[in-house]
Design a protein around this motif. Structure first.
Motif, PDB file in Angstrom:
ATOM      1  N   ALA A 183     -56.886   7.986-101.876  1.00  0.00           N
ATOM      2  CA  ALA A 183     -56.313   7.949-103.224  1.00  0.00           C
ATOM      3  C   ALA A 183     -57.345   8.288-104.290  1.00  0.00           C
ATOM      4  O   ALA A 183     -56.997   8.787-105.362  1.00  0.00           O
ATOM      5  N   GLN A 299     -57.417   5.013-111.297  1.00  0.00           N
ATOM      6  CA  GLN A 299     -56.341   4.010-111.322  1.00  0.00           C
ATOM      7  C   GLN A 299     -54.976   4.673-111.225  1.00  0.00           C
ATOM      8  O   GLN A 299     -54.097   4.217-110.492  1.00  0.00           O
ATOM      9  N   ALA A 300     -54.804   5.753-111.977  1.00  0.00           N
ATOM     10  CA  ALA A 300     -53.509   6.441-111.999  1.00  0.00           C
ATOM     11  C   ALA A 300     -53.141   6.962-110.609  1.00  0.00           C
ATOM     12  O   ALA A 300     -51.997   6.831-110.167  1.00  0.00           O
ATOM     13  N   ARG A 301     -54.120   7.540-109.908  1.00  0.00           N
ATOM     14  CA  ARG A 301     -53.859   8.035-108.551  1.00  0.00           C
ATOM     15  C   ARG A 301     -53.519   6.892-107.599  1.00  0.00           C
ATOM     16  O   ARG A 301     -52.620   7.004-106.760  1.00  0.00           O
ATOM     17  N   ARG A 303     -52.191   3.963-108.279  1.00  0.00           N
ATOM     18  CA  ARG A 303     -50.867   3.398-108.551  1.00  0.00           C
ATOM     19  C   ARG A 303     -49.747   4.244-107.967  1.00  0.00           C
ATOM     20  O   ARG A 303     -48.689   3.728-107.609  1.00  0.00           O
ATOM     21  N   GLN A 304     -50.001   5.545-107.847  1.00  0.00           N
ATOM     22  CA  GLN A 304     -48.992   6.437-107.281  1.00  0.00           C
ATOM     23  C   GLN A 304     -49.059   6.465-105.755  1.00  0.00           C
ATOM     24  O   GLN A 304     -48.037   6.388-105.063  1.00  0.00           O
ATOM     25  N   GLU A 305     -50.274   6.568-105.207  1.00  0.00           N
ATOM     26  CA  GLU A 305     -50.419   6.845-103.783  1.00  0.00           C
ATOM     27  C   GLU A 305     -50.457   5.602-102.892  1.00  0.00           C
ATOM     28  O   GLU A 305     -49.974   5.649-101.753  1.00  0.00           O
ATOM     29  N   GLU A 308     -47.057   4.218-101.616  1.00  0.00           N
ATOM     30  CA  GLU A 308     -46.453   5.147-100.655  1.00  0.00           C
ATOM     31  C   GLU A 308     -47.110   5.037 -99.276  1.00  0.00           C
ATOM     32  O   GLU A 308     -46.482   5.327 -98.252  1.00  0.00           O
ATOM     33  N   TYR A 318     -46.981  -3.471-105.419  1.00  0.00           N
ATOM     34  CA  TYR A 318     -48.249  -3.143-106.073  1.00  0.00           C
ATOM     35  C   TYR A 318     -48.165  -3.394-107.578  1.00  0.00           C
ATOM     36  O   TYR A 318     -49.053  -4.021-108.174  1.00  0.00           O
ATOM     37  N   LYS A 319     -47.080  -2.955-108.202  1.00  0.00           N
ATOM     38  CA  LYS A 319     -46.905  -3.167-109.639  1.00  0.00           C
ATOM     39  C   LYS A 319     -46.725  -4.655-109.962  1.00  0.00           C
ATOM     40  O   LYS A 319     -47.264  -5.162-110.958  1.00  0.00           O
TER      41      LYS A 319
END
Length: 327
Positions: A183, A299-301, A303-305, A308, A318-319
């Motif tokens: 990530a 952080q942005a990556r 939170r997305q990866e 998944e 996670y959120k």
């Protein structure tokens, strides 16, 4: 005279029986961890043993076993689950198979500080996960020992995830750490810690991530000279025993272990953080360039990866945990 001698023998016999009974009454508990003698965790465990001995008047005895003398974390936990008098250091990601949601606590970029991270251990969510863990045969004695903030040591300076494209970074063979480094933008390359130095020297990998104490202790800075403060994980580790053994202890013994365990967590955390700063300075003195980084893109990556990568987690986990920690 004969009566006097017999009386002395009888008195000594009673005293000896008393000492034997006292010795038999003591409960010995082995404490297992991979850290080497003299490292902060080892120093803190030995202090914990002193507090337990004092509080229990010698009825509880903690026996430190550093340097993985009793086996790996997984092996120790199996022994504990089947009733051995053991307390072992663990990682929340090691509970992936038994209570999957607990493993989120080792996920990258959940928090920016340890103070934020520690909030989760006071939450209703954590209490619920604890109950599930008890049902699986485990009992967390101490949930919140600060273990270290993980950074990236590499042969090139890193400022954004793009700088890690195509870069092989050593990770431990754990799904969480593999997912974390991926990530971040790098190519995760699992290998044992003992193989890292020659792998760096031969160019098989270009970086290694770990707390500064490990990076310094392994002398990896002799090969690669850029310490990038990615702060990708604030690692907090639990000390865990088996539920079957825990239920054999009296309420007073559990209280002593829990209360002194919190003192141990605070003491260990202080030692770890002080060592962290010291080892960064030592690497600077050895010619390492220390790079401050804007962690927002990382952080942005994550939170997305990361969600998944772990479909076994509850939806939105996670959120949810990030909100508890940062709320």
């Amino acid at each position: 005279m004969r009566h006097f001698i017999l009386g002395c023998v009888a008195t000594l016999g009673v005293a000896s029986l008393g000492m034997s009974a006292s010795a038999l009454a003591a409960t010995d508990i082995r404490v297992a961890y991979g850290n080497q003698p003299g490292e902060p965790i080892d120093v803190a465990v030995k202090q914990w043993a002193e507090w337990v001995k004092e509080e229990s008047n010698g009825e509880l005895v903690l026996q430190p076993f550093p340097a993985s003398q009793l086996g790996s974390e997984t092996e120790v936990m199996e022994q504990a689950r089947f009733g051995s008098a053991l307390i072992g250091i663990n990682a929340y990601s090691n509970f992936m198979d038994s209570v999957p949601d607990l493993s989120v606590l080792d996920a990258p970029y959940l928090s920016e500080t340890f103070d934020d991270k520690l909030k989760v251990f006071e939450s209703d969510w954590f209490a619920e996960q604890n109950q599930k863990l008890n049902a699986q045969g485990y009992r967390i004695v101490v949930p919140n020992v600060i273990y270290g903030e993980r950074q990236l040591l590499s042969d090139n300076a890193v400022q954004t995830p793009d700088d890690l494209k195509g870069v092989k970074v050593r990770v431990q063979n754990s799904p969480m750490y593999v997912a974390a480094v991926r990530a971040m933008g790098a190519i995760p390359t699992p290998m044992s810690l003992g193989d890292v130095y020659p792998a760096l020297a031969q160019g098989m990998v270009s970086g290694v991530e770990n707390p500064p104490s490990v990076l310094f202790g392994g002398k990896f800075y002799e090969v690669v000279k850029e310490l990038n403060l990615t702060r990708h994980m604030q690692t907090v580790t639990p000390f865990v025993t088996g539920e079957a053994f825990w239920q054999k202890l009296s309420d007073e013994q559990r209280r002593i272990l829990t209360e002194t365990g919190q003192r141990f967590a605070e003491y260990a955390s202080e030692l770890v953080m002080a060592q962290n700063d010291k080892d960064i300075e030592r690497m600077k003195e050895a010619g390492v360039q220390v790079n401050e980084i804007d962690i927002a893109p990382f952080q942005a990556r994550a939170r997305q990866e990361i969600p998944e990568a772990f479909p076994q987690w509850s939806p939105g986990l996670y959120k949810q945990i990030s909100d508890i920690i940062n709320g």
